[in-house]
Design a protein around this motif. Structure first.
Motif, PDB file in Angstrom:
ATOM      1  N   SER A   1       0.643  -0.747   0.455  1.00 54.24           N
ATOM      2  CA  SER A   1      -0.433  -0.218   0.050  1.00 54.24           C
ATOM      3  C   SER A   1       0.594   1.473   0.149  1.00 54.24           C
ATOM      4  O   SER A   1       0.906   2.652  -0.759  1.00 54.24           O
ATOM      5  CB  SER A   1      -1.394   0.245   0.747  1.00 54.24           C
ATOM      6  N   ASP A   2       1.952   1.060   1.026  1.00 50.76           N
ATOM      7  CA  ASP A   2       2.654   2.794   1.387  1.00 50.76           C
ATOM      8  C   ASP A   2       4.303   2.635   0.788  1.00 50.76           C
ATOM      9  O   ASP A   2       4.750   3.646  -0.175  1.00 50.76           O
ATOM     10  CB  ASP A   2       2.729   2.881   2.488  1.00 50.76           C
TER      11      ASP A   2
ATOM     12  N   ASP B   1      -7.700   4.958   0.708  1.00 51.00           N
ATOM     13  CA  ASP B   1      -6.747   4.216   0.035  1.00 51.00           C
ATOM     14  C   ASP B   1      -7.417   4.578  -1.460  1.00 51.00           C
ATOM     15  O   ASP B   1      -8.424   3.648  -1.923  1.00 51.00           O
ATOM     16  CB  ASP B   1      -6.408   2.115  -0.468  1.00 51.00           C
TER      17      ASP B   1
ATOM     18  N   THR C   1      -2.519   6.454   0.224  1.00 51.18           N
ATOM     19  CA  THR C   1      -2.007   4.941  -0.292  1.00 51.18           C
ATOM     20  C   THR C   1      -2.701   4.383   1.051  1.00 51.18           C
ATOM     21  O   THR C   1      -3.146   2.994   1.656  1.00 51.18           O
ATOM     22  CB  THR C   1      -0.469   4.877   0.151  1.00 51.18           C
TER      23      THR C   1
END
Length: 365
Positions: free
Chosen positions: A240-241, A295, A311
């Motif tokens: 995600s990040d 997100d 994110t």
């Protein structure tokens, strides 16, 4: 068929809601995600993280250390005493993040890596590829379980449950150190922003340890609370990040890179070219209006110009506000908005973490 963690049967018996997490059957919660979040901030909760991948590294004199000095962006020599840990990333040649992990020096030529479960296959393949140039042996310890006990009361409650040979040693270790006795391994680390232990132990002893922890008031917690806790603590989630398309400098992980020595670790050349300036940054966002940050929502300026995207986003139980991590242009203006269902909602950019050790670090007035 989904893979099961060591304590799967215990989870089911306790009526945990199970979900697919990277091919593993994992508990989302044990009744109330919100209660589980709060108990970790206020007392002690525990997570079955037996799906994490544990890899031990041994080899000829000096070879395991040389291997890790090539493999890792951070310098394993920062682990100056046996049991000390280093948080770091494995990078590809372009400087992209293959995975983030914790590396421990166990003493002598023995080391341990604990890496993410969802990236197990590619991580093991990458480790084997790099290890081909060194006289080292990689041993995945799939016969071990792992339980994280987190919260202000976590260490006091956990120490009484440990084998006698570890109780005093575990009570005295500093953050990012570990002690071991046989296959028991106790590290003062975690993924919640609270103090606590991550305990590696033999599979055959895991269920009894879990149930004993419940008896002394440690609450079972699932993936839902784990995610809201780590988001409040400003901790990255792989996939995600950060991922292989992002380098540490645009993922708020520049501090995990050690370029100030003569090491030519994998990805070092690419990072030297990109170190300054970083075209993007990973920042925290606090929603200043009603709504929930999610997100992939778009971050824009007052004129609607796209500056980046969220994110990781969600509702913070501690702050009672919506928060997020977002990758945006490094030169973004102070006035920012997030597009939510056709509306532009104002957000405040701030440096994470939002909450650490139970203390709110941002102004939500």
């Amino acid at each position: 068929m989904l893979k099961q963690t060591i304590l799967h049967e215990t989870h089911v018996a306790q009526d945990g809601k199970m979900v697919d997490f990277g091919g593993w059957s994992m508990p989302l919660h044990y009744g109330s995600q919100l209660d589980e979040h709060h108990i970790v901030r206020r007392d002690a909760g525990m997570f079955d993280v037996s799906h994490m991948t544990i890899v031990d590294i041994t080899g000829e004199a000096g070879q395991p250390r040389a291997f890790l000095r090539t493999l890792l962006a951070n310098d394993i020599d920062k682990a100056a005493a046996p049991g000390q840990a280093v948080y770091t990333c494995m990078l590809n040649e372009a400087g992209g993040v293959i995975d983030d992990l914790i590396a421990y020096w166990l003493g002598g030529d023995r080391f341990r890596l604990i890496v993410n479960a969802a990236t197990r296959d590619k991580d093991l393949a990458w480790l084997a590829r790099v290890a081909g140039d060194f006289s080292v042996t990689l041993t995945e310890r799939s016969e071990l379980a792992m339980i994280a006990i987190q919260g202000p009361s976590a260490r006091d409650k956990a120490c009484g449950l440990l084998p006698a040979a570890l109780k005093d040693a575990a009570a005295g270790i500093k953050p990012f150190f570990a002690v071991a006795d046989g296959d028991w391994f106790v590290a003062r680390t975690g993924y919640t922003g609270e103090d606590g232990f991550e305990i590696v132990l033999p599979e055959a002893e895991a269920r009894d340890f879990w149930l004993a922890a419940v008896e002394v008031g440690v609450a079972p917690c699932g993936l839902g609370a784990r995610d809201t806790l780590r988001l409040e603590a400003g901790l990255n989630l792989y996939g995600s990040d950060m991922d292989e398309s992002t380098n540490p400098y645009v993922s708020n992980l520049g501090w995990t890179v050690s370029l100030g020595d003569d090491r030519e670790f994998i990805g070092a050349g690419a990072l030297r070219d990109r170190q300054v300036p970083a075209p993007q940054i990973l920042t925290g966002l606090l929603l200043m209006a009603r709504g929930v940050l999610r997100d992939h929502q778009t971050v824009v300026d007052g004129a609607g110009q796209v500056l980046g995207e969220i994110t990781s986003g969600g509702f913070s139980p501690t702050l009672q506000r919506s928060i997020a991590l977002a990758r945006i242009a490094a030169d973004a203006p102070a006035e920012l908005f997030v597009e939510v269902r056709g509306r532009q909602l104002p957000v405040q950019a701030l440096k994470p973490p939002f909450v650490r050790r139970g203390k709110v670090l941002v102004d939500v007035s």
